[in-house]
Every structure is written in C-alpha cells, then in structure tokens.
Motif scaffolding. Structure first.
Motif, PDB file in Angstrom:
ATOM      1  N   GLY A  67     -32.380  21.291 -45.648  1.00 35.11           N
ATOM      2  CA  GLY A  67     -32.160  21.152 -46.184  1.00 35.11           C
ATOM      3  C   GLY A  67     -31.283  20.423 -47.155  1.00 35.11           C
ATOM      4  N   ILE A  68     -29.933  21.262 -46.888  1.00 33.98           N
ATOM      5  CA  ILE A  68     -28.905  21.376 -47.541  1.00 33.98           C
ATOM      6  C   ILE A  68     -28.043  19.732 -46.746  1.00 33.98           C
ATOM      7  N   ALA A  81     -20.403  18.698 -53.082  1.00 36.20           N
ATOM      8  CA  ALA A  81     -21.857  18.019 -52.938  1.00 36.20           C
ATOM      9  C   ALA A  81     -22.594  19.263 -51.979  1.00 36.20           C
ATOM     10  N   LEU A  82     -22.493  19.075 -50.378  1.00 38.25           N
ATOM     11  CA  LEU A  82     -22.807  20.374 -49.633  1.00 38.25           C
ATOM     12  C   LEU A  82     -23.032  22.350 -50.208  1.00 38.25           C
ATOM     13  N   LEU A  83     -21.759  22.335 -51.047  1.00 33.89           N
ATOM     14  CA  LEU A  83     -21.503  23.263 -51.693  1.00 33.89           C
ATOM     15  C   LEU A  83     -22.825  23.477 -52.728  1.00 33.89           C
ATOM     16  N   GLY A 120     -28.255  24.961 -55.141  1.00 34.84           N
ATOM     17  CA  GLY A 120     -29.145  24.556 -55.176  1.00 34.84           C
ATOM     18  C   GLY A 120     -30.438  25.238 -54.667  1.00 34.84           C
ATOM     19  N   THR A 121     -30.403  25.097 -53.124  1.00 31.85           N
ATOM     20  CA  THR A 121     -31.442  25.553 -52.250  1.00 31.85           C
ATOM     21  C   THR A 121     -31.907  27.631 -52.507  1.00 31.85           C
ATOM     22  N   SER A 160     -34.609  20.169 -53.909  1.00 30.65           N
ATOM     23  CA  SER A 160     -34.312  21.923 -54.240  1.00 30.65           C
ATOM     24  C   SER A 160     -32.337  21.685 -54.716  1.00 30.65           C
ATOM     25  N   GLY A 161     -32.069  20.607 -53.744  1.00 30.11           N
ATOM     26  CA  GLY A 161     -30.506  20.591 -53.826  1.00 30.11           C
ATOM     27  C   GLY A 161     -29.699  19.617 -54.235  1.00 30.11           C
TER      28      GLY A 161
END
Lengths: 383, 383, 383
Positions: free
Chosen positions: C216-217, C251-253, C258-259, C277-278
């Motif tokens: 999901g990330i 962005a990934l962080l 968010g997850t 969520s992310g």
C-alpha cells in the motif's frame, strides 16, 4: 494618586495613607495582568518560568491572564476531578513546551497564549472519553492534540492578524472536532461519547425546575473548563474575580443570557441544568464587555447582544454538529466575538487594539492615557 | 449630447430638441441609481428619508438601486401576499434603523445597503414558517434576524473589502441558516417547513410540461424575493426594467440558464415549475453582466458562464443542505459571483471598482469617462 | 564547479572531466524544473508548446514540474487504464486551453499551473463513475469541470496570494465535491459510486496482511493520480525520481507515515491495501520536505509531522464526508500543508518565497545564493 495629597497632609496621616496605599498597591499587584511578574521571573529557573507561563495559559481559557487566578482555577479542576486536572495540566504544559521548541514569539509564550488551546483540547478529550477515568492511554492523544493546537495557533495568527483579530480558541475548536471525527464513536483505542443536539426529541415532558436553572448560571462559567460541579465552578469564578471583578460579572451575566436564550428555544432541560446553554454566552459577553472593548454603557449593551448571539448560534451549531454526534464546543462564542471585533461604525471607536488589551479595569485607565497621546508608557500597576 | 448640436440647429428645432431632451432627461432621472434624489432628500423629514433608504434596500435584493423600482417591487410583494409584504417591510425598516443606531457609514445606509439582507431574512422566515400566515409572533424573530444581519454586514465588510468584494447577501444566507438550525423543524414557537433536495427520490414519473417550465423562467426572477406567483414576478421584472433594462434582460437570461441547468441534472419538476432552479442563475447573471463588469460581448459570455456555475452550485448545495432540511438560499449565486469578481487575467480589466458601480447602462458611460482620466466627476444623470 | 579545476589539470584529464561534466550536465538538464526548456520552446508551434505546458501540468499533480516526468506519469496512467489516461489528458488540455482563452498570466500557464486541477477533476470523475469505462458522455462533465477549475484557480489566487500561499489543489477539491453533490448517486446521466468512510462498520475481522500493507505504501503514491495498480504507481514514482530524488523519498516516507496513521486508527483494511490511507500523507510530506521549505533536519521533522497531520485529518474528513458518500480527496493534505506554510516562529525562516520555489535539490543551492544577497540570478541549470 497617592502623591498628590503629599503637601497638605500631616506627617502621621501621610504615613498612614502611604502604608494603606502600600497594602492596596500590593493587593492590586496581584490582580490584573501581573505584568511586573514577567520582569521578576526573567532570570529564574526555566521550570519556574514554565509554571508561570502555564498558569497564565490556564486563565487564558476564560479570557483572563493572571498566574494566581490560574493556580486557583487549576485547583478547582483538581477538586472537580483529579484526572481532568491532570489532563489539563499535561495539555497546557505540552502545548507551552512545543511552542518553545518551535521557536514561537517569546512574548506570546510568556503570556500563556500557546498553552490554553492545548489545555482545552485535553479537557474535552477527557470529558468525552468513554473509556473511564485514569485510562492512561488517553495521554497519547492529549499530548499530540495539544501539540497540534500550537501549529494551528501559529498558522492562524498571520491570517487573523490582518484584521487585528485574536486567534482565540479557534485552534482548540478545530483540533477537537478533527479528533472526534478521526476516532469516531466506535474507535477501539479512544472511544468517546456522542454529543446530543439540544433541540432533540423526545420533547421536554417534566416541569422545569427554577432552582436548577438558576444553578446552571454559575455552572455555565465552570463549563468553560468542561467542569460541571457547582463548588469548583464557584472557585473558578473566584479566580476570575481575582483577575478582574468586571470580567466575573460579565461571565455571570453572559451565562444568564445564554440560559435565557436556551429557555426561549426550549432546549433539553439537561442543557440548562448543566450550564451547557450558558457557557458560550459567558465567553461572548466577557470578550466584548471590557476586554476587547473599553467598558461603557454602549459596549455593555453590545456585550449583552453578543451573549445572545453566541447563545443562539451555539444552539444552531449544536443542532448541526450534534446530528453527527459532535459537540459545538465554543465555536459560537469565538465566531460571534470575532464578528463583533470586526464591526464598523461608531462602536468600533471603543475597540482596543489587540496589542494594548489588558484587564478590563486597566483598559479603562490605559485607554484614556493613550488616547490623550501620552507617549510615556508608565508601569501599568502604578495607577 | 444635447448641447453638441446647438450651433447648427435652427431656433425652432433647438426648442423642440431641448423639450424632447427635457422629457427624456426627466425619464432618465427616474431610472438608474437616482443619485440626485439623495441631495434632494438631505433636509427632509427623517421618516421620508428612511422610506427612501428602505425602498433602495428593497431593490438591492435584486442588485438594483432605485427607490421607484423599490416601490413597484414592494407593491408586487403585497400583491402576492400581504403578510409577506408586511414582513418584508418590517425587515427592511428594522435593519435600516438598526444600522442608523449602530452608527454605520451614512453613505451605505442611504444606499439601502443595510436594509436588503434584513428584508431577505424576513421574507424567508415568512416563506418557510409552517404556523400559517398572520402568525404575529413571527415578528419577533423577523426583527431580531434583521438586526443580526446588520451586524453580519458590518462585520464582513472589512474582510471582503481587502479584495474589493461586495458583502452582497452573505449576511442573509448566514443568518437564515442559523435561524433554521436554531429553531429546528419541531420548535414549539417557530416551526418551519423542511426544504427538499432537488435531486431527491422518487424520480420524475410524470411528463415534463414545457409551458410550465417556460413559466418558471419569469418565476425565477420572482423567487429572488421568495415570491412564487406569476403576476407579481412580472411586476418585479417591470420594476427592475425601470432601474435598468439590461439588468432585466440578464435576469431573464440567467433564469433561463438556471432552468436549463436544472433540466440537465433532471431535478424535481417542482423546482423547475416554481422558478427555484432559476433564481440563482438570474442573480449570478445579473451580477456579472453589466453591474460589476462593464457590459461587452466577453463579459456577456462570462455572465452566462456565471449563471451556469451558480445554477449547478445551487443544485449541489441544495442537495447537501437539503439532506438536513435546509434551503440553499442564494449561497450559490453569492459564492459564484464573488469568485468571478476575484478572477485574474484579461477579464479582470472589465471589472468595475466597487466604489464606481452604478446601473449597468451608466457603467458603460462612466467607465469610458474615468478611464479617459477625466478628473471632473460630472453629475451622473447629465449624460 | 567544473571550471575551478581548469588550471591545475592536464589536458587529457581536462578533456575527460569536461566530457563527463557534459554528460552529467545533460542529465541534470533533464531533471529539476527544466526551466531552460521554456526559452527553447518560445518560438515553436503552439501545439508543441501546449504539449509541454500540459506535461508540466501532469507533474504538478504530484508537486513536481518537469515535462519529461509528466510524459512518464502519463504513460503510467495509460498503462493502468487507457480510459483514465484519456480522461486525464482531456482534462489537462481543456484546463490549459481555457486558461489561455481567459488570458491568464502566461508564466503560470507555461508552468502548467492551470492544468493540474483540471486533470485531477477528470481522473476523479472517471474513477468514481459507475457507468463503466468508455462511457463517452462523461467527457462533457470532464471538460466543464476542468474549465471550472481554471475559474477557481484564478479566483482563489488573489486571496491566497495575500499570505504568499499556493492555490494548490483547492480548486480540484472544490470542483469535485460540487460535481458529486450536484449529480448525486442516482443521477440518470452521470451516476457515481459512493465513498465509504474509512472507520465504518463492520469492524475488521480478518487478519491484517503485512505484505499488502507494505504494498500500500507505493500504491499511496499512485493514488495521488487515483491509480491503484502497483506497476503504474512505481512508474509514477520513477517519473518523480527523475524530477527530484528527494521528492520521491519524501513521497514514500509520507505514504508510509499515512499508512501508520491509518493502522493506529484501525481503518478498514481496504484503505490500507489500496494506498488510500497513504496518499494524503505523501502529499503533505512532499510539500513541506524540500519543496516549500529548504531541506534540513528540522524541516525533515516538520515534513514527517505534516504527513501525520495530513493523514489524521484525512481520516477525520473521510469519516465526515463519507457519511454523505463523498470522498475526502486531498483536502487534508492541502489544508495541512497550507497551515505549515503559515507557521510563524523559527521554522518560518526555512520557508521559501513562492516565487523562488524550484525542485528541492535546487532550492538548497538557490537559497544559499539569494540569502547571500547575490543579485546576479544565474541560470539554474548551471550549478
């Protein structure tokens, strides 16, 4: 005032007068904004300073600014519920510390301006929490929510500054609504009660008890701190009186006006009895009557009008937000007072610039002084 | 215009021309903003002055400013329903008086700017009241609501002034939403109908009547005054025509556009037939087409775009607010027109500064004049 | 950098170094803002220019500004769903063209600032449309919605400019909410799915799959373009990396943060698995970490805080809007980032004035330069 009579008084009378004066002066040094304390505290330990900032923050909740009043009010909170007292203390300390870490304006931090929203967030989280007292996990959202309120305060101030408006309790109202929306009623970790709209069915069937309605008026002052017991509410009122008797009178008046507005809209009896109908009126009345406007009969009428507006808007917003289970908190009073501060026309001449706002009684004196163009800013305790 | 031909005309022709001119001039003195009346009224009785201010306020509802048009429109309201006419009169008078008492800017009061929100609040309170006509207790919220609208107008103007935006009907929209939220549908004293969302089930099963849809277009103009009868709507349109024919054309055009938007979203037939689909479009179209922008083919297209935007936003907001029983009033047109006034780019050169806004026809003339840098501000009736 | 070593290097070494330098320079010319391209494109065909503006617009969605990245991201969208790709292309082209027709500031149009809101509106209309892919009538609201977003962008910018704030995706969020409200779930022409609140019942009964949560990330980055497939999401991330590796890391962080926030509030597993969520966290993290603030360890912490705030506010707003079937889109990230940009205190010294914002890596260099008072603005590619 005390020096004018010097030449035409006898030695003995002078001594007596001056000693009485000294007593009055020392008493006066304890009420109002206690601005002289800041100088005294400058070279003290950080922990002491933090305590003073936090106590000022406690009073900011009720539009006051006096560390002694703050101690009295905090005592009242611990009296009402030690758990709520602890949460409030945690909230005000966290918010103040976060403001220090974020490098916020030191004058604002010293004045307790960054603490009070955090305190309110904590108190409301505790009051609506349905997991019972001493549910220690609640301290996590309390700390996070208090910290978030500092971001909101700091972010809103450049926007509101454009119109010389105070940030007031906007951050608290935003953070608490977001918290309740985020967790929802069935959250496994942080469940909370749902708020009930004041006009909701079933209609009132039992007769209204006049005594309980009257008791709701001082309770309305306590409800500003989410405190619903009579004794602590009266103690809070006493603390407010220490800061400014005029402010205390306006608080009671506003709460009475709010109760009247609640009666006229036939809200649930429970709202009247617990003071929930009154506290927005109290806040609206205090903001206009003496604090942000110089006290006079015209602003007194405006304060009553603002109390009515706050109370009716509170019923409207409580019905709206209550339909999804949210409390309206102090949105109504904050919005109404903001509106009053924006007013144009002849009433705006009574408006005190935000940077010059002091305790209502000092506002009266200082206004005439800075209006007279006196450039010498004397110590405000030296009346 | 009438003086240029002086030298090369014969005496007789001059006389004829000048007498025709005088007639046209007198006619022209009755339409547009009738700014000359203010000077004439300056030393008259207060009651007469108040009547003129209130009549100007009546026309402000429909973005006009002419006491004669106001009299015509008020007549139309009394024709449609004497009770609604009375409430409207009460509202506009209360609001204007409160503005005088609050010491609002006299130029604003003279222009009727403080009255029209009060009038709209009163008309909507009457229209949604479910206790029947001549329920005299309704006069209490009507007076209070009208007075509140003055506070909102005065408070919002410093905020909107920053971007040279008109306060428009924001106060009305806010006050009426708060009133409906505050009383709720089951209030024992002031019950009111619930609004039904335009896209609500059951779906339209009966065939659409083209005649009734066409009739909805002039009714959309009447709905600006919450008036749903054809005759009075046409009379209101005639009153608007007296102020400015261009404005009247835009009102009909906007209402037609709104009806078209309603058709495209297949709203309930009732909304189309009663003109409820059209009135936001009419308001949006009038605001952009000629009033706040100089009339040209580009702004004409923008006016149509604004009418479409207003109409679609109105359907959206009606669906949103209708789900809790609230009417969307004129939020859509007010927000859309405000957005258009904020537009940057080449269209913003057509924008007329708020202080220079007059009737659309005069805007055309005066624009070329002040753009040419003519510093002499001649009397606007002396075209 | 490449010229300093000139004098003390041998001829051969110099040649090698300069050829390596040339390669690096050409590579560097392809990442970042590619500002040099604008000069090169000035005298090219309009269609080519429009393509570049539109491709810049595509990247603006994810807070980048590079036509090459835009091409990569558009490719990813066509890969995920050709229909969505077509809608996105249509949206960004329509919005850019409307901005040209409305005579918007050419620097803004060139930078793709008018296109990205239109693109997002189109993508979301397509994603929520329940009439199936290749429902060609959808192109009508797509074009109208994209055009409307230009009006909103142009109208909001003078308001937000007062505080040097970007308009960001406010227009998209407003237009899409209005569209969903206007059409409603049962619209005969444009039906759409209802959004489900993340905290809604039934509670999660199945065990959480760690692999799917991890997946999901990167999906959270894809969800910024309403794209829920892994491959295209990674391609979008690659495109972002081409613009700025720092931005891609943030962005990934942010998506991970968010997850994490979603996990802490135990939202529906579906929200975690699909990256919903992310994506708000990703947007909030990118805006603060490097783009609008100079990158440093303090702003890095602020970026993480902003990601958490965005994620929690998103859960709150999704619960609120989801109760009437609306998606919360990117309201949370937009509001949170706006709040961070308004912050006062020591963090605000890291804030980059809006007119000087470039790619995060260039911000680092250019900041030290303009802070050092260098008035000579050298070509930004000539590092």
């Amino acid at each position: 005032m005390w020096t004018d009579g010097k030449t035409d008084m006898q030695d003995a009378g002078r001594k007596r007068a001056s000693s009485t004066g000294r007593v009055i002066k020392s008493l006066m040094a304890l009420n109002g904004d206690m601005a002289h304390l800041d100088k005294y505290m400058q070279d003290k330990w950080f922990v002491l300073q933090l305590a003073v900032w936090a106590l000022r923050g406690v009073t900011r909740v009720i539009l006051a600014n006096n560390p002694l009043s703050g101690a009295v009010m905090l005592l009242a909170l611990y009296w009402a519920s030690p758990w709520q007292g602890l949460l409030g203390t945690l909230g005000v300390l966290t918010a103040t510390l976060v403001a220090v870490i974020l490098g916020q304006d030191s004058a604002e931090v010293w004045g307790g301006l960054h603490g009070f929203n955090g305190m309110l967030v904590s108190l409301l989280m505790g009051a609506f929490n349905s997991a019972g007292d001493w549910y220690l996990w609640l301290m996590l959202p309390v700390c996070l929510g208090s910290a978030t309120s500092v971001f909101f305060f700091s972010g809103l101030s450049p926007v509101l500054d454009r119109w010389d408006l105070p940030v007031a309790v906007f951050p608290f109202n935003m953070v608490i609504v977001l918290y309740f929306l985020c967790t929802g009623p069935d959250n496994p970790h942080f469940p909370h009660h749902l708020a009930v709209p004041p006009s909701s069915a079933p209609p009132n069937v039992t007769a209204l008890s006049a005594a309980q309605v009257l008791q709701g008026i001082p309770l309305g002052v306590g409800q500003i701190f989410a405190c619903g017991s009579l004794g602590p509410s009266l103690l809070i009122l006493a603390g407010l009186c220490l800061y400014s008797p005029l402010q205390a009178v306006h608080a009671l008046l506003g709460s009475a006006v709010g109760t009247l507005a609640g009666l006229s809209m036939s809200v649930r009896h429970e709202c009247l009895y617990t003071g929930l109908s009154g506290f927005n009126g109290a806040l609206g009345c205090m903001a206009v009557g003496g604090l942000f406007f110089t006290f006079s009969w015209r602003t007194h009428l405006l304060a009553i009008a603002c109390a009515f507006l706050s109370a009716f808007v509170d019923i409207a917003l409580s019905n709206l937000l209550g339909s999804i289970g949210l409390p309206a908190c102090s949105w109504a009073a904050t919005l109404s007072a903001t509106l009053m501060l924006l007013l144009r026309g002849s009433l705006s001449t009574y408006r005190i610039p935000l940077a010059r706002v002091k305790a209502p009684e000092r506002n009266l004196c200082s206004r005439s002084r800075w209006e007279a163009g006196s450039t010498v800013e004397r110590d405000s305790t030296d009346v």
